[in-house]
Design an enzyme around this catalytic site. Structure first.
Site, PDB file in Angstrom:
ATOM      1  N   LYS A  85       0.853  -1.188   0.000  1.00  0.00           N
ATOM      2  CA  LYS A  85       0.000   0.000   0.000  1.00  0.00           C
ATOM      3  C   LYS A  85       0.889   1.238   0.000  1.00  0.00           C
ATOM      4  O   LYS A  85       1.756   1.396   0.867  1.00  0.00           O
ATOM      5  CB  LYS A  85      -0.839  -0.011   1.288  1.00  0.00           C
TER       6      LYS A  85
HETATM    7  O1  G3P Z   1      -8.886   0.983   4.600  1.00  0.00           O
HETATM    8  C1  G3P Z   1      -8.835   2.305   5.035  1.00  0.00           C
HETATM    9  C2  G3P Z   1      -9.717   2.472   6.207  1.00  0.00           C
HETATM   10  O2  G3P Z   1      -9.220   1.707   7.247  1.00  0.00           O
HETATM   11  C3  G3P Z   1      -9.927   3.852   6.693  1.00  0.00           C
HETATM   12  O3  G3P Z   1     -11.083   3.795   7.437  1.00  0.00           O
HETATM   13  O4  G3P Z   1     -12.737   4.532   9.080  1.00  0.00           O
HETATM   14  O5  G3P Z   1     -10.309   5.175   9.337  1.00  0.00           O
HETATM   15  O6  G3P Z   1     -11.704   6.200   7.560  1.00  0.00           O
HETATM   16  P1  G3P Z   1     -11.478   5.002   8.413  1.00  0.00           P
END
Ligand code: G3P
Length: 226
Positions: A85
């Site tokens: 990533k």
């Molecule tokens: O895969 C990316 C994700 O983990 C981000 O999620 O909820 O931190 O915006 P969030």
């Protein structure tokens, strides 16, 4: 649509894999930092990559191309299913090109616009990760971005897979499938919510009660064969 689990928690990954619900895993430094604790980070990542039969995204921490490529090459040695990533920056896209040229899968992350997604596809990204929840957080329509990327990728036949990230609730998941995203990566709490429905639980309970009320028993194997 493929389903990835968005966590570095081994118990959750193993539970979801055992249930046959997931096709891969995505992690990020924040998710890793929550669970690694005293463990050796590389050993922990190896356990994650062994826990699932499908791509496992591990994120680089370097911000310059050279550092990303070097970290990416090291991370890729953890397992054949490891995908690197990298952030959607200029350095990240150059690193993406170089890693792809050496046969390593790349997930370009932190995508917030259709133009970014187009550039990532041109850099050969295996996956593009648009963050729908974080766009919703700032009063944009996260799902609109998914529809735009779908249309652009279809217009030009890009084979970069749209991996919908930052999913916060089951409706994000359903919308991603309706739009035709390739993958949704779902945090464990949302994954288990996708599965459950109060009417299913109520139905099972009622069937069992009716069976007991009639004082029936479950037929044996022999009875079912005759
Ligand atoms: O895969 C990316 C994700 O983990 C981000 O999620 O909820 O931190 O915006 P969030």
């Amino acid at each position: 649509m493929k389903i990835f689990i968005d966590t570095a928690d081994l118990n959750e990954i193993r539970r979801a894999a055992r249930a046959g619900l997931i096709d891969g895993v995505t992690t990020n430094p924040s998710l890793m930092a929550k669970v690694v604790g005293e463990a050796n980070v590389a050993d922990y990542m190896k356990e994650v990559s062994d826990a699932v039969d499908g791509p496992v995204s591990l994120e680089v921490l370097a911000q310059d191309t050279q550092g990303m490529v070097s970290q990416g090459r090291d991370l890729a040695k953890i397992g054949d299913n490891v995908v690197i990533k990298v952030p959607l920056t200029e350095d990240g896209l150059v690193a993406c090109k170089q890693l792809r040229a050496s046969g390593i899968g790349v997930n370009v992350t932190l995508c917030f616009s259709p133009s970014q997604a187009l550039l990532a596809a041109k850099a050969g990204a295996t996956f593009i990760s648009p963050f729908v929840g974080r766009l919703d957080d700032i009063s944009h329509q996260g799902m609109e971005l998914i529809a735009q990327i779908r249309e652009i990728y279809d217009n030009y036949g890009f084979d970069t897979e749209i991996l919908v990230a930052s999913i916060r609730h089951p409706l994000h998941f359903v919308d991603a499938a309706m739009i035709g995203a390739d993958i949704a990566t779902v945090p464990p709490a949302v994954l288990w919510r996708l599965l459950s429905h109060p009417l299913t639980d109520r139905g099972v309970e009622a069937f069992l009660k009716d069976w007991e009320k009639a004082e029936l028993r479950v037929p044996t194997m022999q009875e079912t064969r005759s």
